[in-house]
Design a protein around this motif. Structure first.
Motif, PDB file in Angstrom:
ATOM      1  N   HIS A  25       1.181 -10.662  -2.237  1.00  0.00           N
ATOM      2  CA  HIS A  25       2.480 -11.238  -1.900  1.00  0.00           C
ATOM      3  C   HIS A  25       3.445 -10.226  -1.290  1.00  0.00           C
ATOM      4  N   ILE A  26       3.160  -8.933  -1.416  1.00  0.00           N
ATOM      5  CA  ILE A  26       4.041  -7.932  -0.810  1.00  0.00           C
ATOM      6  C   ILE A  26       3.838  -7.968   0.707  1.00  0.00           C
ATOM      7  N   PRO A  27       4.867  -8.237   1.480  1.00  0.00           N
ATOM      8  CA  PRO A  27       4.708  -8.342   2.941  1.00  0.00           C
ATOM      9  C   PRO A  27       4.163  -7.054   3.563  1.00  0.00           C
ATOM     10  N   ASP A  28       3.150  -7.208   4.398  1.00  0.00           N
ATOM     11  CA  ASP A  28       2.576  -6.094   5.171  1.00  0.00           C
ATOM     12  C   ASP A  28       2.128  -4.929   4.289  1.00  0.00           C
ATOM     13  N   ASP A  29       1.622  -5.231   3.124  1.00  0.00           N
ATOM     14  CA  ASP A  29       1.155  -4.183   2.206  1.00  0.00           C
ATOM     15  C   ASP A  29      -0.259  -3.764   2.593  1.00  0.00           C
ATOM     16  N   ALA A  30      -0.440  -2.478   2.878  1.00  0.00           N
ATOM     17  CA  ALA A  30      -1.766  -1.980   3.259  1.00  0.00           C
ATOM     18  C   ALA A  30      -2.772  -2.121   2.123  1.00  0.00           C
ATOM     19  N   TRP A  31      -2.295  -2.136   0.882  1.00  0.00           N
ATOM     20  CA  TRP A  31      -3.208  -2.311  -0.244  1.00  0.00           C
ATOM     21  C   TRP A  31      -3.888  -3.675  -0.199  1.00  0.00           C
ATOM     22  N   ALA A  32      -3.239  -4.632   0.458  1.00  0.00           N
ATOM     23  CA  ALA A  32      -3.801  -5.983   0.538  1.00  0.00           C
ATOM     24  C   ALA A  32      -5.079  -6.026   1.379  1.00  0.00           C
ATOM     25  N   LEU A  33      -5.339  -4.955   2.145  1.00  0.00           N
ATOM     26  CA  LEU A  33      -6.578  -4.906   2.929  1.00  0.00           C
ATOM     27  C   LEU A  33      -7.803  -4.679   2.053  1.00  0.00           C
ATOM     28  N   TRP A  34      -7.578  -4.356   0.765  1.00  0.00           N
ATOM     29  CA  TRP A  34      -8.698  -4.001  -0.108  1.00  0.00           C
ATOM     30  C   TRP A  34      -8.803  -4.901  -1.330  1.00  0.00           C
ATOM     31  N   ILE A  35      -8.094  -6.002  -1.325  1.00  0.00           N
ATOM     32  CA  ILE A  35      -8.239  -6.934  -2.436  1.00  0.00           C
ATOM     33  C   ILE A  35      -9.483  -7.796  -2.199  1.00  0.00           C
ATOM     34  N   PRO A  36     -10.040  -8.416  -3.242  1.00  0.00           N
ATOM     35  CA  PRO A  36     -11.293  -9.181  -3.092  1.00  0.00           C
ATOM     36  C   PRO A  36     -11.251 -10.255  -2.023  1.00  0.00           C
ATOM     37  N   ALA A  37     -10.075 -10.824  -1.748  1.00  0.00           N
ATOM     38  CA  ALA A  37      -9.987 -11.897  -0.752  1.00  0.00           C
ATOM     39  C   ALA A  37     -10.414 -11.447   0.631  1.00  0.00           C
TER      40      ALA A  37
ATOM     41  N   VAL B 117      12.363  -3.134   0.475  1.00  0.00           N
ATOM     42  CA  VAL B 117      12.538  -1.686   0.288  1.00  0.00           C
ATOM     43  C   VAL B 117      11.605  -0.919   1.213  1.00  0.00           C
ATOM     44  N   LEU B 118      10.357  -1.370   1.345  1.00  0.00           N
ATOM     45  CA  LEU B 118       9.410  -0.682   2.221  1.00  0.00           C
ATOM     46  C   LEU B 118       9.830  -0.758   3.682  1.00  0.00           C
ATOM     47  N   ASP B 119      10.481  -1.841   4.062  1.00  0.00           N
ATOM     48  CA  ASP B 119      10.998  -1.936   5.428  1.00  0.00           C
ATOM     49  C   ASP B 119      12.035  -0.848   5.687  1.00  0.00           C
ATOM     50  N   ARG B 120      12.810  -0.519   4.662  1.00  0.00           N
ATOM     51  CA  ARG B 120      13.861   0.502   4.817  1.00  0.00           C
ATOM     52  C   ARG B 120      13.298   1.915   4.749  1.00  0.00           C
ATOM     53  N   THR B 121      12.337   2.130   3.854  1.00  0.00           N
ATOM     54  CA  THR B 121      11.829   3.487   3.650  1.00  0.00           C
ATOM     55  C   THR B 121      10.695   3.851   4.596  1.00  0.00           C
ATOM     56  N   GLY B 122      10.034   2.841   5.157  1.00  0.00           N
ATOM     57  CA  GLY B 122       8.859   3.093   5.973  1.00  0.00           C
ATOM     58  C   GLY B 122       7.595   3.000   5.135  1.00  0.00           C
ATOM     59  N   ARG B 123       6.530   2.536   5.743  1.00  0.00           N
ATOM     60  CA  ARG B 123       5.273   2.342   5.022  1.00  0.00           C
ATOM     61  C   ARG B 123       4.344   3.539   5.261  1.00  0.00           C
ATOM     62  N   THR B 124       4.286   4.402   4.273  1.00  0.00           N
ATOM     63  CA  THR B 124       3.351   5.525   4.288  1.00  0.00           C
ATOM     64  C   THR B 124       2.436   5.379   3.076  1.00  0.00           C
ATOM     65  N   LEU B 125       1.408   6.203   3.011  1.00  0.00           N
ATOM     66  CA  LEU B 125       0.511   6.157   1.862  1.00  0.00           C
ATOM     67  C   LEU B 125       1.284   6.362   0.558  1.00  0.00           C
ATOM     68  N   ALA B 126       2.227   7.303   0.592  1.00  0.00           N
ATOM     69  CA  ALA B 126       2.977   7.632  -0.621  1.00  0.00           C
ATOM     70  C   ALA B 126       3.930   6.509  -1.013  1.00  0.00           C
ATOM     71  N   THR B 127       4.693   5.992  -0.047  1.00  0.00           N
ATOM     72  CA  THR B 127       5.673   4.956  -0.390  1.00  0.00           C
ATOM     73  C   THR B 127       4.988   3.662  -0.827  1.00  0.00           C
ATOM     74  N   GLU B 128       3.876   3.311  -0.177  1.00  0.00           N
ATOM     75  CA  GLU B 128       3.184   2.084  -0.571  1.00  0.00           C
ATOM     76  C   GLU B 128       2.525   2.233  -1.941  1.00  0.00           C
ATOM     77  N   ALA B 129       1.993   3.418  -2.219  1.00  0.00           N
ATOM     78  CA  ALA B 129       1.422   3.642  -3.544  1.00  0.00           C
ATOM     79  C   ALA B 129       2.509   3.542  -4.613  1.00  0.00           C
ATOM     80  N   ALA B 130       3.650   4.179  -4.344  1.00  0.00           N
ATOM     81  CA  ALA B 130       4.755   4.134  -5.303  1.00  0.00           C
ATOM     82  C   ALA B 130       5.255   2.706  -5.490  1.00  0.00           C
ATOM     83  N   ALA B 131       5.343   1.956  -4.391  1.00  0.00           N
ATOM     84  CA  ALA B 131       5.856   0.588  -4.453  1.00  0.00           C
ATOM     85  C   ALA B 131       4.924  -0.312  -5.257  1.00  0.00           C
TER      86      ALA B 131
END
Length: 384
Positions: free
Chosen positions: A44-56, A345-359
């Motif tokens: 459900h997190i918009p444009d979350d790179a982690w979503a590329l690795w979920i079972p779906a 928040v990710l839109d404001r901070t930018g999507r990096t490996l670190a910020t997405e992991a923290a989020a």
């Protein structure tokens, strides 16, 4: 032990009271529900790179099937036992109360998220957050669409799981009463409703100005809900471990990967064309047949990997996820709101490996905290 009571004359035995044996809860149910809540948050997190690795991303079914299937199993424990213990009137009252709770949870989630989108304004790229969830029609005509929201005739895509859940719960008294006649009767009803969904009938409209249906057709999805329900009730036999069945289940899970993994299809277009040709069998709205087959195969593998009756499910991580699974409705509702806030928040901070992991980890922490908080309130410690 005999139970004694005092009378004016003497102490007499009035009855033999056998202690009520509480049914042991299967640890696999709550653990996998907890896992499902984390996956749903990621999805459900918009444009979350982690979503590329979920079972779906690697199969036809996803965490929605997990949520619905296990909700059916949990309902068998909650509502099925109510019917067995107190009869049909108590069952109807219990179902109505639950639908009432979920209805107002649905309304509250919509109001909170819509307000959040308005306050957030625009993305750094100039797009409106309100438009990202297709809420512009509501903002333009809140009067009429508020009535549609309250009557479930206006169901935007992001807010469609709880309405589906309500309809499936409303079918429960019918399914339970039918099962009293013969187990084949509810199975036949399940099949007929599912077939009706595949041909587009009955169809629930999601918005007053078009024929767009609910994204999750409850009459299609009830098939997996009541499969879990009757498995937990014992009306359907739970499949025991068999090496041949396990091999078949593993084969199904592996074979479906090329037809679902987009990155693989970009390299091998044949599988992309093949996947497009079987879309009617993998359709998420109507709950296509291959979604059911894939999920049941995946479920068989997962259930037997954790040992008999979940004997391998141990340790602090398992205990935490079990609590999340036990409070799945609260975790799900919280996750819907938190996911959008994290996206902003990710839109404001930018999507990096670190910020997405923290989020994502922050989101997990919120779900865990919510589950423990709700469990504490439900225990009513102030009554002790």
């Amino acid at each position: 032990m005999p139970v004694l009571t005092k009378t004016p004359s003497d102490l007499v035995v009035i009855e033999n009271a056998a202690p009520r044996v509480k049914r042991e809860r299967d640890p696999r149910l709550d653990f996998f529900r907890g896992v499902g809540m984390l996956i749903i948050l990621i999805a459900h997190i918009p444009d979350d790179a982690w979503a590329l690795w979920i079972p779906a991303r690697f199969g036809f079914s996803d965490a929605t099937e997990t949520f619905v299937f296990q909700s059916g199993m949990a309902s068998a424990i909650a509502f099925g036992s109510t019917f067995d213990r107190a009869g049909p009137i108590a069952l109807l009252a219990c179902v109505v109360q639950r639908i009432w709770q979920i209805y107002w949870a649905h309304i509250a989630v919509f109001v909170v998220i819509a307000s959040l989108m308005v306050v957030a304004g625009n993305t750094p790229y100039g797009n409106s957050y309100v438009d990202s969830l297709n809420l512009v029609p509501f903002m333009r005509d809140p009067g009429n669409l508020l009535v549609g929201l309250l009557t479930l005739r206006y169901v935007p895509n992001y807010f469609d799981i709880l309405p589906m859940y309500m309809v499936m719960l409303a079918l429960m008294p019918i399914m339970i009463f039918a099962s009293r006649l013969h187990i084949v009767v509810p199975l036949l009803l399940m099949a007929l409703l599912w077939i009706g969904a595949q041909i587009g009938y009955p169809m629930l409209s999601a918005e007053p100005w078009s024929d767009r249906p609910w994204f999750f057709d409850p009459f299609g999805w009830q098939l997996i809900f009541y499969t879990g329900f009757f498995l937990m009730r014992g009306s359907l036999p739970a499949p025991v471990y068999d090496r041949r069945v396990m091999a078949l289940a593993v084969a199904i899970v592996i074979v479906t990967v090329p037809f679902a993994w987009v990155q693989f299809q970009e390299v091998y277009p044949f599988f992309k064309h093949a996947a497009e040709s079987i879309l009617f069998l993998t359709d998420k709205t109507k709950f296509g047949a291959l979604r059911f087959i894939h999920f049941m195969a995946l479920c068989y593998v997962a259930v037997h990997l954790v040992g008999e009756k979940g004997s391998l499910l141990r340790g602090p991580f398992v205990r935490v996820l079990t609590v999340v699974g036990q409070q799945s409705l609260a975790a799900f509702i919280t996750g819907m709101v938190v996911a959008q806030a994290i996206g902003i928040v990710l839109d404001r901070t930018g999507r990096t490996l670190a910020t997405e992991a923290a989020a994502n980890l922050f989101g997990f922490g919120i779900l865990v905290a919510t589950a423990y908080c709700v469990r504490w309130f439900r225990s009513s410690p102030w009554k002790s």
